[in-house]
Design a protein around this motif. Sequence first.
Motif, short mmCIF file in Angstrom:
data_model
loop_
_atom_site.label_atom_id
_atom_site.label_comp_id
_atom_site.label_asym_id
_atom_site.label_seq_id
_atom_site.Cartn_x
_atom_site.Cartn_y
_atom_site.Cartn_z
N CYS A 64 8.20 -12.85 5.75
CA CYS A 64 7.61 -11.57 5.36
C CYS A 64 6.62 -11.02 6.38
N LEU A 65 6.12 -11.85 7.25
CA LEU A 65 5.16 -11.41 8.26
C LEU A 65 5.85 -11.29 9.62
N GLY A 66 5.29 -10.46 10.49
CA GLY A 66 5.79 -10.39 11.86
C GLY A 66 6.60 -9.16 12.19
N GLY A 67 7.05 -8.42 11.19
CA GLY A 67 7.82 -7.21 11.46
C GLY A 67 6.92 -5.99 11.64
N LYS A 68 7.53 -4.84 11.79
CA LYS A 68 6.76 -3.59 11.94
C LYS A 68 6.13 -3.15 10.62
N MET A 69 6.75 -3.51 9.51
CA MET A 69 6.22 -3.23 8.18
C MET A 69 6.13 -1.73 7.87
N ASN A 70 6.97 -0.95 8.51
CA ASN A 70 6.93 0.50 8.30
C ASN A 70 7.20 0.88 6.85
N ARG A 71 8.09 0.14 6.20
CA ARG A 71 8.45 0.46 4.82
C ARG A 71 7.25 0.28 3.90
N GLY A 72 6.60 -0.87 4.04
CA GLY A 72 5.43 -1.13 3.20
C GLY A 72 4.29 -0.16 3.47
N LEU A 73 4.05 0.14 4.73
CA LEU A 73 2.98 1.06 5.10
C LEU A 73 3.24 2.48 4.61
N SER A 74 4.51 2.82 4.45
CA SER A 74 4.87 4.17 4.04
C SER A 74 4.46 4.50 2.61
N VAL A 75 4.23 3.46 1.79
CA VAL A 75 3.84 3.72 0.40
C VAL A 75 2.48 4.43 0.36
N LEU A 76 1.53 3.95 1.15
CA LEU A 76 0.21 4.58 1.19
C LEU A 76 0.31 5.99 1.75
N ASP A 77 1.16 6.19 2.75
CA ASP A 77 1.36 7.54 3.29
C ASP A 77 1.92 8.47 2.22
N SER A 78 2.85 7.95 1.41
CA SER A 78 3.43 8.76 0.33
C SER A 78 2.36 9.11 -0.70
N LEU A 79 1.50 8.16 -1.00
CA LEU A 79 0.42 8.41 -1.96
C LEU A 79 -0.49 9.54 -1.46
N LYS A 80 -0.88 9.45 -0.20
CA LYS A 80 -1.76 10.49 0.37
C LYS A 80 -1.09 11.86 0.33
N ILE A 98 -0.09 -3.11 -2.57
CA ILE A 98 0.63 -4.10 -3.38
C ILE A 98 2.09 -3.70 -3.49
N LEU A 99 2.33 -2.43 -3.83
CA LEU A 99 3.70 -1.95 -3.95
C LEU A 99 4.40 -1.98 -2.60
N GLY A 100 3.64 -1.73 -1.54
CA GLY A 100 4.21 -1.82 -0.19
C GLY A 100 4.69 -3.23 0.10
N TRP A 101 3.93 -4.22 -0.34
CA TRP A 101 4.35 -5.61 -0.12
C TRP A 101 5.56 -5.96 -0.97
N CYS A 102 5.66 -5.38 -2.14
CA CYS A 102 6.86 -5.60 -2.96
C CYS A 102 8.10 -5.12 -2.20
N ILE A 103 7.98 -3.99 -1.52
CA ILE A 103 9.10 -3.49 -0.73
C ILE A 103 9.39 -4.41 0.45
N GLU A 104 8.34 -4.89 1.11
CA GLU A 104 8.54 -5.80 2.23
C GLU A 104 9.17 -7.12 1.76
N TRP A 105 8.79 -7.58 0.58
CA TRP A 105 9.39 -8.82 0.06
C TRP A 105 10.86 -8.60 -0.27
N LEU A 106 11.17 -7.44 -0.80
CA LEU A 106 12.57 -7.14 -1.09
C LEU A 106 13.37 -7.11 0.21
N GLN A 107 12.79 -6.52 1.24
CA GLN A 107 13.45 -6.50 2.55
C GLN A 107 13.66 -7.92 3.08
N ALA A 108 12.65 -8.78 2.91
CA ALA A 108 12.77 -10.17 3.38
C ALA A 108 13.87 -10.90 2.62
N PHE A 109 13.98 -10.66 1.33
CA PHE A 109 15.05 -11.25 0.52
C PHE A 109 16.41 -10.87 1.08
N PHE A 110 16.58 -9.59 1.42
CA PHE A 110 17.85 -9.13 1.99
C PHE A 110 18.11 -9.77 3.35
#
Length: 242
Positions: A64-80, A98-110
């Motif tokens: 779950c760590l080490g990637g660009k994490m754009n998907r997870g970071l995008s949740v806060l951008d969407s909120l703003k 927290i929701l951003g990490w849920c997306i990153e975990w889903l990505q890691a699962f895939f």
Amino acid sequence: QEPILNTTMAAAPDAKRPKVDKKAAFVAEFKPLLDEVLNDAEKLYPDYDKGALEWFRKSMEYNCLGGKMNRGLSVLDSLKHLLKDREPTVDEISEANILGWCIEWLQAFFLVSDDIMDGSITRRKQPCWYKAIGPPCKGWEKEEVGMVAINDAFLIESAIYKILKLRFRKKPYYVDLLELFHEVNLHTQKHMHPHKARILMTMQFSCDCFTATRTIFYHIPQLFSVCVPHRTHKHKHTHTNL
């Protein structure tokens, strides 16, 4: 007498604000969330093997760590974007991450599952998890993780729903979040199936395969990188303003 000019430059409004490393703040949320999931598991299953829990921790950290994490970071951008006229509160930022990490975990699962099916060797400049040397564990010394990675992928996915329950169960949009993650999971797997079945399993490349592959690479990045972060916080924002 000529007026004395004030040559002192006014500080720009943003100059007084300390620059926040958005990614660093996001990454800082990972360990507390993982600790919460593991602590909950220890409470529910006090006799559960400690080595297995430590294996789970290492699996989560590795994948779950080490990637660009754009998907997870995008949740806060969407909120703003949804808030428009005001800055998010500390609690709202935390929930977005927290929701951003849920997306990153889903990505890691895939990705863990995908690497096994593809027979891939490396991911993010390191061995794929199933090719990596497993963490020290009773009866498991310096051996590849191997097909145990399939179960690890399931555990990563389970962590999503555990943290959603722990953090959002009392929220009015809890069911919406559950349905969204289940929907995305099904949608992604549905589009990955022809890719695996028609290309990887048979290793035949035809016009039909090209069309299927183009569909996969067109829809999945949009779904994951744009739709999921936006819809995740759209559900939250809609219920908050009822």
